[in-house]
Write a protein that holds these residues in place. Structure first.
Motif, PDB file in Angstrom:
ATOM      1  N   ILE A  34       0.751  -1.267   0.051  1.00 36.42           N
ATOM      2  CA  ILE A  34      -0.035   0.091   0.012  1.00 36.42           C
ATOM      3  C   ILE A  34       0.909   1.255   0.095  1.00 36.42           C
ATOM      4  CG2 ILE A  34      -1.677   1.399   1.107  1.00 36.42           C
ATOM      5  CD1 ILE A  34      -2.920  -1.179   2.245  1.00 36.42           C
ATOM      6  N   ARG A  35       1.764   1.260   0.934  1.00 33.61           N
ATOM      7  CA  ARG A  35       2.762   2.398   0.809  1.00 33.61           C
ATOM      8  C   ARG A  35       3.421   2.692  -0.485  1.00 33.61           C
ATOM      9  NH1 ARG A  35       3.635   4.869   5.426  1.00 33.61           N
ATOM     10  NH2 ARG A  35       3.193   3.048   6.709  1.00 33.61           N
ATOM     11  N   GLN A  36       3.749   1.722  -1.206  1.00 35.96           N
ATOM     12  CA  GLN A  36       4.563   1.762  -2.400  1.00 35.96           C
ATOM     13  C   GLN A  36       3.662   2.423  -3.388  1.00 35.96           C
ATOM     14  OE1 GLN A  36       5.984  -2.060  -2.868  1.00 35.96           O
ATOM     15  NE2 GLN A  36       7.997  -1.703  -2.214  1.00 35.96           N
ATOM     16  N   ALA A  38       0.635   4.168  -3.071  1.00 37.07           N
ATOM     17  CA  ALA A  38       0.419   5.452  -2.552  1.00 37.07           C
ATOM     18  C   ALA A  38       1.384   6.562  -3.245  1.00 37.07           C
ATOM     19  CB  ALA A  38       0.122   5.760  -1.166  1.00 37.07           C
ATOM     20  N   TYR A  45      -0.441   7.442   2.383  1.00 34.83           N
ATOM     21  CA  TYR A  45      -0.740   6.205   2.666  1.00 34.83           C
ATOM     22  C   TYR A  45      -2.212   5.981   3.331  1.00 34.83           C
ATOM     23  CZ  TYR A  45      -0.295   1.976   5.751  1.00 34.83           C
ATOM     24  OH  TYR A  45      -0.984   0.772   6.214  1.00 34.83           O
ATOM     25  N   SER A  46      -2.499   6.813   4.171  1.00 32.89           N
ATOM     26  CA  SER A  46      -3.861   6.546   4.846  1.00 32.89           C
ATOM     27  C   SER A  46      -4.938   6.838   3.823  1.00 32.89           C
ATOM     28  CB  SER A  46      -3.862   7.649   6.011  1.00 32.89           C
ATOM     29  OG  SER A  46      -3.787   9.107   5.223  1.00 32.89           O
ATOM     30  N   TYR A  49      -4.940   3.579   2.226  1.00 31.94           N
ATOM     31  CA  TYR A  49      -5.404   2.468   2.979  1.00 31.94           C
ATOM     32  C   TYR A  49      -6.993   2.536   3.140  1.00 31.94           C
ATOM     33  CZ  TYR A  49      -5.658  -0.667   7.146  1.00 31.94           C
ATOM     34  OH  TYR A  49      -6.093  -1.354   7.930  1.00 31.94           O
TER      35      TYR A  49
END
Length: 81
Positions: A34-36, A38, A45-46, A49
């Motif tokens: 998810i972080r990558q 985003a 990230y949030s 998510y």
């Protein structure tokens, strides 16, 4: 709550669940967490998510749907299939 609001709830929920599942699948197929994803899309990230977890996220805007579709190289409609 009027009849239209009652009818919109479940349909919206189903659409959000489909969006969440498809975004998660497309992201996984790219080998990204998810972080990558985003970071590459240019969002927090949030926020990403929340897209993948509809119980806690807000409905994404049309602009965001366009960005997601462009990132995953699919039509916006594919995000809801």
């Amino acid at each position: 709550m009027d009849e239209k609001q009652k009818q919109a709830g479940p349909k919206s929920s189903v659409a959000r669940e489909r969006l969440a599942a498809n975004v998660s699948l497309l992201r996984s197929q790219r080998g990204k967490n998810i972080r990558q994803a985003a970071l590459e899309i240019g969002i927090a990230y949030s926020y990403m998510y929340g897209i993948e977890h509809p119980a806690i996220g807000k409905n994404p805007s049309m602009e965001m749907l366009d960005r997601l579709a462009a990132y995953f190289e699919v039509d916006v409609s594919t995000l809801f299939l």
